[in-house]
Design an enzyme around this catalytic site. Sequence first.
Site, PDB file in Angstrom:
ATOM      1  N   HIS A   1      -0.825  -6.795  -7.152  1.00  0.00           N
ATOM      2  CA  HIS A   1      -0.192  -7.422  -8.306  1.00  0.00           C
ATOM      3  C   HIS A   1      -0.232  -6.438  -9.466  1.00  0.00           C
ATOM      4  O   HIS A   1      -0.692  -6.749 -10.558  1.00  0.00           O
ATOM      5  CB  HIS A   1      -0.871  -8.756  -8.646  1.00  0.00           C
TER       6      HIS A   1
ATOM      7  N   HIS B   1      10.183  -5.040  -3.170  1.00  0.00           N
ATOM      8  CA  HIS B   1       8.967  -5.824  -2.985  1.00  0.00           C
ATOM      9  C   HIS B   1       9.092  -6.764  -1.792  1.00  0.00           C
ATOM     10  O   HIS B   1       8.162  -6.944  -1.020  1.00  0.00           O
ATOM     11  CB  HIS B   1       8.686  -6.614  -4.271  1.00  0.00           C
TER      12      HIS B   1
END
Lengths: 719, 222
Positions: free
Chosen positions: A93, A47
Site C-alpha cells: 500500500h 496494479h
Amino acid sequence: MQEPAITPDLIEAHGIKPDEYAEILRILNREPTFTELGIFSAMWNEHCSYKSSKKWLRTLPTTGPQVICGPGENAGVVDIGDGQAVIFKMESHNHPSYIEPYQGAATGVGGILRDVFTMGARPIAAMNSLSFGEPSHPKTKRLVHGVVEGVGGYGNCFGVPTVGGELRFHKAYNGNCLVNAFAAGLADADKIFYSAASGVGMPVVYLGAKTGRDGVGGATMASAEFDETIEEKRPTVQVGDPFTEKRLMEACLELMQTGAVISIQDMGAAGLTCSAVEMGDKGELGIRLNLDDVPCREVNMTAYEMMLSESQERMLMVLRPEKEAEAKAVFDKWDLDFAIVGETIPEDKFIIIHKGEVKADLPLRALSGNAPEYDRPHVPTAPAAEMAPVAEVNAIDGLKAIIGSMNYCSRQWVYQQYDTQVMADTLRTPGAGAGLVRVHGTNKVLAFTSDVTPRYVKANPVQGGRQAVAEAFRNLVAVGAKPLATTDNLNFGNPEKPEIMGQFVGAIQGIGEACLALDTPIVSGNVSLYNETDGEPILPTPTICAVGLIDHVDNIIGGDVREGHVALLVGETAGHLGQSALLAEVFNREDGDAPHVDLDAERKNGEFILANRELIRACSDLSDGGLAVAAFEMAEAHGVGISLDASDTATLFGEDQGRYLIACNFDMAEALMVAAADAGVTIQSVGKFHGDAVSFGGIAAPLAELSAQFRGALAERLG
Amino acid sequence: MRAAVITFPGSNCDRDLAVAFESVGAEVTRVWHKDAELPENVDIIGIPGGFSFGDYLRCGAIAANSPVCRAVIDHANRGGYVLGVCNGFQVLTETRLVPGALIRNKNLKFVCKPVTLKVENNETAFTRGYAKGQEIVVPVAHHDGNFRADDELLARLQGEGQIAFTYTDNPNGAAGDIAGVFSENRRVLGMMPHPERAMEPLHGSADGQALFRALVEGLVAA
C-alpha cells in the site's frame, strides 16, 4: 446527471494509453460509456492487470507437494499436516501511505487481512515491511509515525498479532515510502473458499460496510508516478474501520460454516468492479448487477462512483439461494449490511444497471482476458565496478556505528506499538529473528519472517533476488522451522524504463532460482511498480515473506544462551565487504558487488542446522553487519557478553551468505563438529559467550552501554 | 467453578480469557453482548480485552450501556465476582463497578510489552495465590491504560486496600502507578495487564496462572 463525453483528455486521465483505447474500441465495436471507461481503467491499470510483470511472474516456481493453492486466488494455501492449512499473502500500500500515512497503512493491513479471511481462514499472524526516506528528510518522521500508528491502529483493533517485519531508511525512498503488509491465517484444508462463481441465476450478495466516494480511482493512482500534484491525490486514499472488518471476518467465518457460500471475493482495489469480474471470469459466467440495491453511505452516487469506489470492509459473495435467510441472520447478528445486488448469468457479459438504465454492457472475459500484456524492453544491470579498498576499522567503533544507526538499531520503538500477543499463541515476539505462533490447540508452531536487502538488489539484481529468499530461509531455519513456502511483494520503479525493467527481470530470475533450490515455492504475491517521484526510482525492493513449520514446540531452537557457551560459526567466511552495512554506516559508501549466494551451500547448511537442532541452544542467521552484528544481537538478547577471537574488519563485518552463529555447550560443540565433518559443512569455533562485555580480538565495550545505544537509537531520533 | 466470558462485537481477547479459565479447570460459558441475561449459577464473569464497539468514542462507553452489562451490574450488586482485563477494565470504569477512569497513554502511543507488577493486596479471591509485595511479569497491550484518580480517591484506594497491582516501571502514566483496582467489596477487579497472556513458560511468563487458579480454587470452596 449528464455524463462527461469521452475525449482524449478523459481517456488519458484514466491512465489508458492510446493503443489500449484502440483495443477497447475493437472489443466493443463502439465508444465506451463513461462508466465503461472507468471499468476498463480499473481492470487494465498496472496494479490490477500486472500487464508489465505477468510475463516474468509466470517463470516463478509455484508448485510443490505442500502447495494446495498457488498464485491467482486471494492468497496462497499451504498444507501443514493434520488436515490444516496456512493461508498467506503480502500486498503493498505504497502510494496511498505516502499520500496519507495513517489511513494508507491501516487500509493496507485491512486489505491483506481480508484476502486471508475471504478464503475461510482466521488470521493468526501479521508482519509489515516498511521503507522510508533518509531520517533527515523533512517528510520521514511524519511518515514513520503515521504508518506505524496506522498499522497498529488497524491490526491491534482487529485482533491479529504482529510478529515480525522490517524497517529501513534510504534516500531513494524520500519520494516514495513502501508499506508492504503480510497476513497469514489458519483453516481446515478441506474448507478453503475460492472466488470462482458457479451456477446460473445465483444471487450475488453484497456484504459489509456501505459504499462511499472514498478511494474512487485508487488503483489507477497507484499505477502512476508521483509529481508535484501529489497533494491533490489525497481523496483517492480510502479510510479504514477495523471494528467493521473484525465483524466482517466473524460474520464471514460464521456464514461459511452454514454451507451457504458458493464463492466469495473481497472488494479491494477497484472495489465492486474487480471483485465481480473476478468471480465471473473464474467461473466462466456473466454477472448482472443492479446498483439501486448497493448500500450507500452518501447520496446521489453515480454508477461510475459505485463501480470504482474503494470503500473498505466490503465483500461480494455468490450464495446458495435456499440459504439466504440463514445468511441474512448471520449478518444481522453482526449488524452488517447484506443486500442482493445481482445474479450470475450464462452469457459472457458484465451488465450494470442503475435507476433502470444500462450503464455498462461489456464482454466480461475480455476485461481480464484481453487486458494488455507487455514485454517491456529491459537491460541487465551492469556488473559492479571493482571496489576501492576498505580501510581497517576499530572493531568496536565499527559495531557501534552500525548498531546505533537508524537502519540497524533495535526496532523496539516500532513493535511495542503493535499488539504482538493477542490470541495468546505468540511464542516469540519481534526483535530476534522469525516470529513464532503456535497453531491453536496443537503443539505445532508456524514461523514467519520478512526479508530483502535492497542495496544488494540494486548492485546485482540476480544475486540480490536470491539473497532475499536465502535470508528468509535462514531466519526460519535458525528457529528450527522447516521452510514451507514464500510470498513476494515486488516493489520497483517505472517499468517503462529499460534499466528498471532489467532490475525486475534480474530479481525475478534470482528469486525463482532460490525458491526452486530451497524448495520454498511462491504461493502468492503482489507487484508495485511506478515507485518513482520526479523520475527518481526507489531501490529495487522485492520483499520476501516466508513461512515455516516446527512440528512440535519442543523442537523450537530457543533462545537459551548461557555463560560459558561456545560460539560456533557455520558456513564459509571470505570477508565480502561490497554493499555491506559497514561500508554504508562507517564510510558512507555504497559500492562493490552484492555478496553471491551459493544455493547448494544454503541448502546444505540449513539442513545441517535442522538435523542437529537438539545440539543447538540458540541460533542466528548472519546478514547485515555480518558476524559482529549477529554476535552482538545474540549476546544482547540474552544479557550475556561475548568474546570473538577475530578483530579484522573483513572477518567481523563481511556479509558472506549461507552462515549461522550457534550457541551451545562444549560437549554439544564437539558433537556438532563431528556432525559437520560428516555432512561436509564448514564449522568453526569463533569465540565464547561470557561475562558482561562485547570483545572482538581483545578490544571491548560493556554490553550494557552497547545495549542502551542499540535500544534507544530509534526512539531518540523519532520519539 | 463456572465462568461466563462476554463477547462484544469488537472483543478480541475473549477466546484467550476463556482458554485461561478452562486451563485451570473452570467451566466456561460464552455470552453474546445482546443477551440480556447471564447463565444461571455463574461464579465469575470475565470481560475480555479488545475494542468492544470500536472504541472510537471513549473506550468501553458504548459497551457499558449494552444489555449484557446491565446483567453484569446486577450480578456485581448481588455480590458476584467480575474480572475485567484491558478493555474489560475500561468497561468496568465506565459502568462504575470499579473507581477511576482510563485515558490515553501519557506518550499517546499504543504500548505492548511485558511489564513487572507488584502485588499490593493479596487478601482477595483474585490475588491470594501471590505473596504481598511479590513481583510478577505480565504483558500489557493498550492505547488507553492511563489510570486517573484524584488525590482523595488515590488515598482512599490505598487506605482501603483497593489497589490490586502497581507497575514497577510505569508504562502509561497511570496515577499511583496503578495497574489494577478492586471494587469496594474486592469482588470486582479491573486490570490493564493481560494475565491470560502469561499462562505458561512458552508465553515468556506463567505468572498470570496463579490469578486464575486462585479463583477456581477459592470460588469452588466458597
